[in-house]
Design a protein around this motif. Structure first.
Motif, mmCIF file in Angstrom:
data_model
loop_
_atom_site.group_PDB
_atom_site.id
_atom_site.type_symbol
_atom_site.label_atom_id
_atom_site.label_comp_id
_atom_site.label_asym_id
_atom_site.label_seq_id
_atom_site.Cartn_x
_atom_site.Cartn_y
_atom_site.Cartn_z
ATOM 1 N N GLU A 1 0.835 -1.199 0.000
ATOM 2 C CA GLU A 1 0.000 0.000 0.000
ATOM 3 C C GLU A 1 0.870 1.250 0.000
ATOM 4 O OE1 GLU A 1 -3.419 2.235 2.730
ATOM 5 O OE2 GLU A 1 -2.649 0.269 3.308
ATOM 6 N N GLY A 2 1.929 1.243 0.803
ATOM 7 C CA GLY A 2 2.822 2.399 0.846
ATOM 8 C C GLY A 2 3.519 2.633 -0.484
ATOM 9 N N LEU A 3 3.953 1.535 -1.124
ATOM 10 C CA LEU A 3 4.620 1.659 -2.422
ATOM 11 C C LEU A 3 3.670 2.236 -3.467
ATOM 12 C CD1 LEU A 3 7.005 1.143 -4.347
ATOM 13 C CD2 LEU A 3 6.123 -1.192 -4.659
ATOM 14 N N LEU A 4 2.444 1.736 -3.494
ATOM 15 C CA LEU A 4 1.474 2.214 -4.480
ATOM 16 C C LEU A 4 1.121 3.686 -4.241
ATOM 17 C CD1 LEU A 4 -0.898 -0.882 -4.801
ATOM 18 C CD2 LEU A 4 0.880 -0.117 -6.390
ATOM 19 N N ARG A 5 1.015 4.093 -2.982
ATOM 20 C CA ARG A 5 0.717 5.498 -2.695
ATOM 21 C C ARG A 5 1.881 6.388 -3.126
ATOM 22 N NH1 ARG A 5 -1.570 7.027 2.990
ATOM 23 N NH2 ARG A 5 -1.935 8.924 1.829
ATOM 24 N N GLU A 6 3.109 5.887 -2.981
ATOM 25 C CA GLU A 6 4.270 6.670 -3.401
ATOM 26 C C GLU A 6 4.328 6.793 -4.918
ATOM 27 O OE1 GLU A 6 9.158 6.315 -3.353
ATOM 28 O OE2 GLU A 6 7.968 5.071 -2.011
ATOM 29 N N LEU A 7 3.978 5.699 -5.606
ATOM 30 C CA LEU A 7 4.076 5.697 -7.064
ATOM 31 C C LEU A 7 2.891 6.361 -7.741
ATOM 32 C CD1 LEU A 7 5.447 2.076 -7.684
ATOM 33 C CD2 LEU A 7 6.692 4.231 -7.860
ATOM 34 N N SER A 8 1.752 6.437 -7.054
ATOM 35 C CA SER A 8 0.533 6.952 -7.677
ATOM 36 C C SER A 8 0.716 8.328 -8.313
ATOM 37 C CB SER A 8 -0.605 6.983 -6.640
ATOM 38 O OG SER A 8 -1.751 7.610 -7.158
ATOM 39 N N PRO A 9 1.221 9.347 -7.586
ATOM 40 C CA PRO A 9 1.371 10.647 -8.245
ATOM 41 C C PRO A 9 2.407 10.644 -9.351
ATOM 42 C CG PRO A 9 2.363 10.680 -6.056
ATOM 43 C CD PRO A 9 1.610 9.387 -6.170
ATOM 44 N N GLN A 10 3.430 9.772 -9.242
ATOM 45 C CA GLN A 10 4.429 9.692 -10.299
ATOM 46 C C GLN A 10 3.818 9.156 -11.590
ATOM 47 O OE1 GLN A 10 8.100 7.750 -9.054
ATOM 48 N NE2 GLN A 10 7.737 8.326 -6.927
#
Length: 411
Positions: free
Chosen positions: A7-16
């Motif tokens: 979940e943390g990885l996806l939240r970090e990558l989402s705006p990118q």
């Protein structure tokens, strides 16, 4: 990978991912839909199949394919309606590939600039930032701000429409506008943090999900702009303030004044990090509002006991802050600092000089009540506590202020 890590990885990558799609293809609204579908696909596939070698590129590829489908469907619909607007499909673009890293900046930062565009209202800026950059769902944002999901959906839709009609390109603002636009980004993050740390409405004093998200986003901006002293100052301010959160509320949810808080419960790691950031920021560049506020917070945090707080230094810092900002809340805090440093009577005299911008706010009457109580004027203090409670919008503050008035009546 544990669910929390994914979940943390996806939240970090989402705006990118969203930033990469908007940079290449435009169509903010459809790009966001495609990004969300790619994130859902990753959440479903990666736990069983393992992480791809390049998670960011995987997400951009899946999102780009989905965006192609969405644009084709939209183009077909428009053709059926005989519109003259013709949208270009992704494979027809000559722009660089979406999964190519931006040469001179990070897409997340550009996305923040876009979400905080001056054509949008502050409420729209906040909602769009939490949705597009923070990765919160519309339902989560609506719950955080205590509004119906349908209301927040309309607010976000209006924000997206505003960006589309403004015609602003996806890219760093021009050099001449960049400082002002960065100030807008920092202001939005500060508003998000404040609403989480000291909720202005509803049954809870603290909405930790908002303050935590503001800190996370401030860390991202600091990582991207490590040499900007105000960015560093804002992150330091958030950490030094949030460090006190564990001791800020009583078991019944009412606020606990800083002078009465159990300081052993304060987050010492946040305090150490905040002080280090502040020490890093102050020698570099002009001293801005967030750095000064962080310095005030550090003086509170580093005092072993409330009685040892360096109020004369805090008063001096508020005087410096007043030179930079004609903010009525700063004027109010300065008056309180005067009362703590020089005596309640002088603080009350400073309060009387404040203008109508703050005199109708519950915080003015609460400060006046506190200083009157310090001055031994119990009856007047009770009246001011009751008036502050009447004007407060948050239930925890109302309970606290009525409680102070009741204790004074009984004493």
């Amino acid at each position: 990978m544990p669910d929390s890590g994914l979940e943390g990885l996806l939240r970090e990558l989402s705006p990118q991912v969203l930033g990469a799609l908007v940079r290449r293809y435009g169509h903010f609204d459809l790009a966001e839909d495609a990004t969300q579908e790619a994130l859902l696909a990753a959440a479903a596939q990666w736990p069983g199949e393992g992480l791809p070698d390049n998670p960011r590129a995987w997400l951009i590829t899946v999102a780009s394919r989905r965006l192609t489908d969405l644009l084709r469907a939209e183009q077909a619909r428009r053709r059926r309606e005989d519109t003259v607007v013709q949208w270009t499909l992704p494979e027809e673009h000559l722009a660089p590939a979406a999964d190519r890293l931006a040469a001179d900046s990070d897409d997340t930062l550009i996305l923040l600039f876009l979400c905080c565009h001056p054509s949008l209202s502050p409420a729209s800026q906040i909602a769009l930032t939490l949705r597009a950059v923070g990765g919160l769902t519309t339902a989560e944002i609506a719950r955080a701000f205590l509004v119906p999901e349908s209301t927040m959906t309309r607010r976000i839709s209006r924000a997206k429409t505003g960006i589309k009609t403004s015609g602003v390109p996806f890219g760093m603002p021009p050099e001449a506008d960049r400082a002002a636009r960065l100030d807008a980004v920092l202001h939005v993050l500060y508003l998000i943090f404040n609403e989480g740390y000291a909720s202005t409405s509803g049954p809870d004093l603290v909405r930790s999900e908002l303050s935590a998200e503001a800190i996370r986003l401030a860390r991202i901006v600091h990582r991207l702009l490590p040499d900007d002293s105000e960015v560093t100052g804002l992150l330091a301010l958030m950490l030094l303030t949030d460090a006190r959160r564990p001791a800020r509320t009583a078991p019944d949810g009412t606020p606990v004044p800083m002078s009465e808080q159990d300081r052993s419960r304060w987050n010492s790691e946040y305090i150490a990090e905040g002080v280090a950031l502040l020490s890093e920021a102050l020698p570099h560049g002009p001293t801005g509002q967030f750095q000064i506020q962080a310095a005030i917070a550090a003086l509170h945090d580093e005092a072993p006991r409330a009685e040892e707080t360096d109020w004369p230094q805090i008063e001096a810092l508020y005087e410096l802050l007043l030179r930079l900002s004609d903010n009525p809340v700063v004027s109010l805090n300065h008056a309180v600092a005067v009362g703590m440093a020089r005596g309640a009577r002088e603080g009350l005299a400073a309060l009387e000089k404040l203008d109508d911008r703050i005199s109708g706010d519950h915080r003015f009457h609460a400060a006046r009540a506190h200083l009157l109580e310090m001055a031994g004027e119990g009856a007047e203090a009770v009246e001011s506590y009751v008036e502050a409670a009447r004007r407060a919008t948050g239930l925890p503050h109302q309970r606290y202020l009525h409680g102070r008035a009741a204790r004074l009546r009984e004493s």
